[in-house]
Design a protein around this motif. Structure first.
Motif, PDB file in Angstrom:
ATOM      1  N   ALA A 148       8.510  33.120 -10.152  1.00  0.00           N
ATOM      2  CA  ALA A 148       8.017  32.686 -11.472  1.00  0.00           C
ATOM      3  C   ALA A 148       8.782  31.558 -11.791  1.00  0.00           C
ATOM      4  N   GLU A 149       7.932  30.695 -12.463  1.00  0.00           N
ATOM      5  CA  GLU A 149       8.290  29.259 -12.750  1.00  0.00           C
ATOM      6  C   GLU A 149       7.690  29.045 -14.083  1.00  0.00           C
ATOM      7  N   ALA A 150       8.182  27.946 -14.717  1.00  0.00           N
ATOM      8  CA  ALA A 150       7.613  27.233 -16.033  1.00  0.00           C
ATOM      9  C   ALA A 150       6.142  26.587 -15.285  1.00  0.00           C
ATOM     10  N   PRO A 151       5.264  26.784 -16.365  1.00  0.00           N
ATOM     11  CA  PRO A 151       3.797  26.601 -15.898  1.00  0.00           C
ATOM     12  C   PRO A 151       3.485  24.911 -15.454  1.00  0.00           C
ATOM     13  N   ARG A 152       4.075  23.924 -16.112  1.00  0.00           N
ATOM     14  CA  ARG A 152       3.730  22.439 -15.446  1.00  0.00           C
ATOM     15  C   ARG A 152       4.185  22.386 -14.126  1.00  0.00           C
ATOM     16  N   PRO A 153       5.542  22.498 -14.111  1.00  0.00           N
ATOM     17  CA  PRO A 153       5.701  22.229 -12.583  1.00  0.00           C
ATOM     18  C   PRO A 153       5.317  23.065 -11.507  1.00  0.00           C
ATOM     19  N   MET A 154       5.070  24.399 -11.852  1.00  0.00           N
ATOM     20  CA  MET A 154       4.527  25.211 -10.940  1.00  0.00           C
ATOM     21  C   MET A 154       3.013  24.875 -10.700  1.00  0.00           C
ATOM     22  N   ILE A 155       2.125  24.475 -11.577  1.00  0.00           N
ATOM     23  CA  ILE A 155       0.862  24.011 -11.326  1.00  0.00           C
ATOM     24  C   ILE A 155       0.674  22.646 -10.754  1.00  0.00           C
ATOM     25  N   PHE A 156       1.492  21.771 -11.136  1.00  0.00           N
ATOM     26  CA  PHE A 156       1.440  20.441 -10.444  1.00  0.00           C
ATOM     27  C   PHE A 156       2.206  20.160  -9.350  1.00  0.00           C
ATOM     28  N   ASP A 157       3.335  21.075  -9.051  1.00  0.00           N
ATOM     29  CA  ASP A 157       3.782  21.098  -7.721  1.00  0.00           C
ATOM     30  C   ASP A 157       3.116  21.799  -6.477  1.00  0.00           C
ATOM     31  N   ASP A 158       2.765  23.157  -7.054  1.00  0.00           N
ATOM     32  CA  ASP A 158       2.249  24.092  -6.045  1.00  0.00           C
ATOM     33  C   ASP A 158       0.781  24.316  -6.247  1.00  0.00           C
ATOM     34  N   ASP A 195       1.000  -1.162   0.062  1.00  0.00           N
ATOM     35  CA  ASP A 195       0.046  -0.075  -0.071  1.00  0.00           C
ATOM     36  C   ASP A 195       0.948   1.315  -0.069  1.00  0.00           C
ATOM     37  N   VAL A 196       0.636   2.450  -0.876  1.00  0.00           N
ATOM     38  CA  VAL A 196       1.243   3.479  -1.072  1.00  0.00           C
ATOM     39  C   VAL A 196       0.621   4.792  -0.672  1.00  0.00           C
ATOM     40  N   TYR A 197       1.366   5.793   0.168  1.00  0.00           N
ATOM     41  CA  TYR A 197       1.252   6.965   0.301  1.00  0.00           C
ATOM     42  C   TYR A 197       2.255   7.558  -0.540  1.00  0.00           C
ATOM     43  N   VAL A 198       1.852   8.703  -1.395  1.00  0.00           N
ATOM     44  CA  VAL A 198       2.966   9.312  -2.162  1.00  0.00           C
ATOM     45  C   VAL A 198       2.650  11.004  -2.309  1.00  0.00           C
ATOM     46  N   ASP A 199       3.515  11.605  -2.104  1.00  0.00           N
ATOM     47  CA  ASP A 199       3.554  13.208  -2.256  1.00  0.00           C
ATOM     48  C   ASP A 199       2.843  13.490  -3.507  1.00  0.00           C
ATOM     49  N   LYS A 200       2.202  14.740  -3.511  1.00  0.00           N
ATOM     50  CA  LYS A 200       1.470  15.141  -4.600  1.00  0.00           C
ATOM     51  C   LYS A 200       2.713  15.858  -5.402  1.00  0.00           C
ATOM     52  N   LEU A 207     -19.238  31.910  -1.356  1.00  0.00           N
ATOM     53  CA  LEU A 207     -18.022  32.141  -1.932  1.00  0.00           C
ATOM     54  C   LEU A 207     -16.897  31.778  -1.380  1.00  0.00           C
ATOM     55  N   ILE A 208     -15.983  31.490  -2.182  1.00  0.00           N
ATOM     56  CA  ILE A 208     -14.538  30.750  -1.545  1.00  0.00           C
ATOM     57  C   ILE A 208     -13.443  31.464  -2.240  1.00  0.00           C
ATOM     58  N   LEU A 209     -12.366  31.972  -1.372  1.00  0.00           N
ATOM     59  CA  LEU A 209     -11.386  32.630  -1.853  1.00  0.00           C
ATOM     60  C   LEU A 209     -10.146  31.969  -1.381  1.00  0.00           C
ATOM     61  N   LEU A 210      -9.131  31.477  -2.010  1.00  0.00           N
ATOM     62  CA  LEU A 210      -7.829  30.994  -1.662  1.00  0.00           C
ATOM     63  C   LEU A 210      -6.863  31.713  -2.232  1.00  0.00           C
ATOM     64  N   GLN A 211      -5.685  32.227  -1.864  1.00  0.00           N
ATOM     65  CA  GLN A 211      -4.897  32.981  -2.061  1.00  0.00           C
ATOM     66  C   GLN A 211      -3.509  32.090  -1.460  1.00  0.00           C
ATOM     67  N   LYS A 212      -2.635  31.727  -2.343  1.00  0.00           N
ATOM     68  CA  LYS A 212      -1.323  31.036  -2.130  1.00  0.00           C
ATOM     69  C   LYS A 212      -0.267  31.693  -2.852  1.00  0.00           C
ATOM     70  N   ASN A 213       0.327  32.571  -2.090  1.00  0.00           N
ATOM     71  CA  ASN A 213       1.189  33.551  -3.020  1.00  0.00           C
ATOM     72  C   ASN A 213       2.767  33.446  -2.507  1.00  0.00           C
ATOM     73  N   ARG A 214       3.775  33.477  -3.382  1.00  0.00           N
ATOM     74  CA  ARG A 214       5.175  33.568  -3.300  1.00  0.00           C
ATOM     75  C   ARG A 214       5.968  34.867  -3.270  1.00  0.00           C
ATOM     76  N   GLU A 215       7.096  34.868  -3.043  1.00  0.00           N
ATOM     77  CA  GLU A 215       7.894  35.959  -3.407  1.00  0.00           C
ATOM     78  C   GLU A 215       9.086  35.461  -4.464  1.00  0.00           C
ATOM     79  N   GLY A 216       9.301  36.061  -5.589  1.00  0.00           N
ATOM     80  CA  GLY A 216      10.216  35.909  -6.412  1.00  0.00           C
ATOM     81  C   GLY A 216      10.440  34.578  -7.101  1.00  0.00           C
TER      82      GLY A 216
END
Length: 300
Positions: free
Chosen positions: A150-160, A89-94, A139-148
């Motif tokens: 900027a990243e390629a779209p696929r890793p940013m979207i799938f990692d964070d 049985d496996v637990y895996v990070d997203k 209404l639901i609003l979720l902000q998850k922001n970072r500083e400096g």
């Protein structure tokens, strides 16, 4: 119960090993290809040297019933495939994988082998967010922001950004009928992203700004003339006239505040009980992330 931990990077060391090593009844076995790191971390947590492995096949052969996979994302598919095929049985990070095809392969393999496959969406277990689900959520609003960052779209979207996607899916009070994506990229790097999910009687907005000048995570849910805010998973503010503030207790562990302790226990309890954890809902989050990647590409 013999349990493997595969990959000993920051997430394993800071978030998971402190929880796992404190739980009774676990026989932990560690695996990484870096022998020096393996011995250093094994010594830190007093893991018997015979339970330290640099080879996945040897770890599986030691008789583990379950495994936590914290290896690099591009190694998830081969590692998880080998574990599931061996009946573990496996637990895996997203995320499961950076591609939807890879993610589907793992979910389908879990189905065929009858093993659990749990994805580490710990925010579904974070107390502040679990309690937010009990509130009116027009209404639901979720902000998850970072500083400096900027990243390629696929890793940013799938990692964070995947955390934003999954938490909105967890919190919406009905079927999602509309998806909208707005983004801004410069020189191929994604700077900010806004996701809208809407359905009968609700709208959910997920925002990530990677050049915001601040690292923050703020959730607001509102409806029925009331609002609840959760700031950085630690502070809960209820607004109904005069706001009331509740903060994380001084002695509440960060792993519990972030839902890591709870999701680890949920996985291990299921393994002990012989209950299979289905990964199809997690796969739907990956499918939505792939849709977002494609929309961003169209807007670049």
């Amino acid at each position: 119960m013999p349990v493997g931990v595969i990959g000993l990077g920051d997430i394993a060391q800071k978030a998971y090993l402190p929880v796992l090593t404190a739980l009774p009844g676990l026989d932990l076995r560690l695996m990484t290809r870096d022998r020096a790191k393996l011995d250093r971390i094994g010594d830190t947590h007093r893991i018997d040297p015979v339970h330290r492995f640099t080879d996945l096949g040897a770890l599986i052969g030691s008789g583990i019933r379950a495994a936590f996979v914290h290896a690099a994302t591009d190694q998830h598919v081969p590692i998880v495939e080998q574990l599931l095929t061996a009946g573990v049985d496996v637990y895996v990070d997203k995320p499961l994988d950076y591609t939807l095809d890879g993610s589907r392969r793992l979910v389908e393999l879990a189905d065929r082998t009858g093993r659990s496959l749990m994805v580490g969406f710990n925010r579904r277990y974070a107390p502040g967010y679990v309690q937010a689900k009990e509130r009116p959520r027009d209404l639901i609003l979720l902000q998850k922001n970072r500083e400096g960052l900027a990243e390629a779209p696929r890793p940013m979207i799938f990692d964070d950004f995947i955390h934003v996607v999954d938490l909105l899916r967890f919190l919406v009070p009905g079927e999602i009928e509309h998806v909208d994506v707005r983004s801004r990229s410069r020189a191929g790097l994604l700077e900010h992203l806004v996701l809208t999910l809407a359905g009968d009687g609700f709208t959910a907005l997920g925002v990530m700004n990677r050049v915001s000048g601040s690292t923050e995570e703020v959730l607001e849910v509102s409806g029925a003339d009331s609002k609840r805010s959760v700031v950085n998973l630690a502070e809960v503010i209820d607004h109904r006239g005069q706001p009331t503030v509740r903060r994380r207790g001084d002695w509440v562990p960060v792993a519990r505040q972030r839902g890591i302790e709870q999701i680890v226990l949920a996985f291990l309890d299921a393994v002990r009980a012989g209950k299979t954890i289905d990964a199809h809902d997690a796969l739907r989050t990956h499918e939505l992330c792939e849709q977002i990647v494609q929309r961003v590409a169209e807007q670049a």
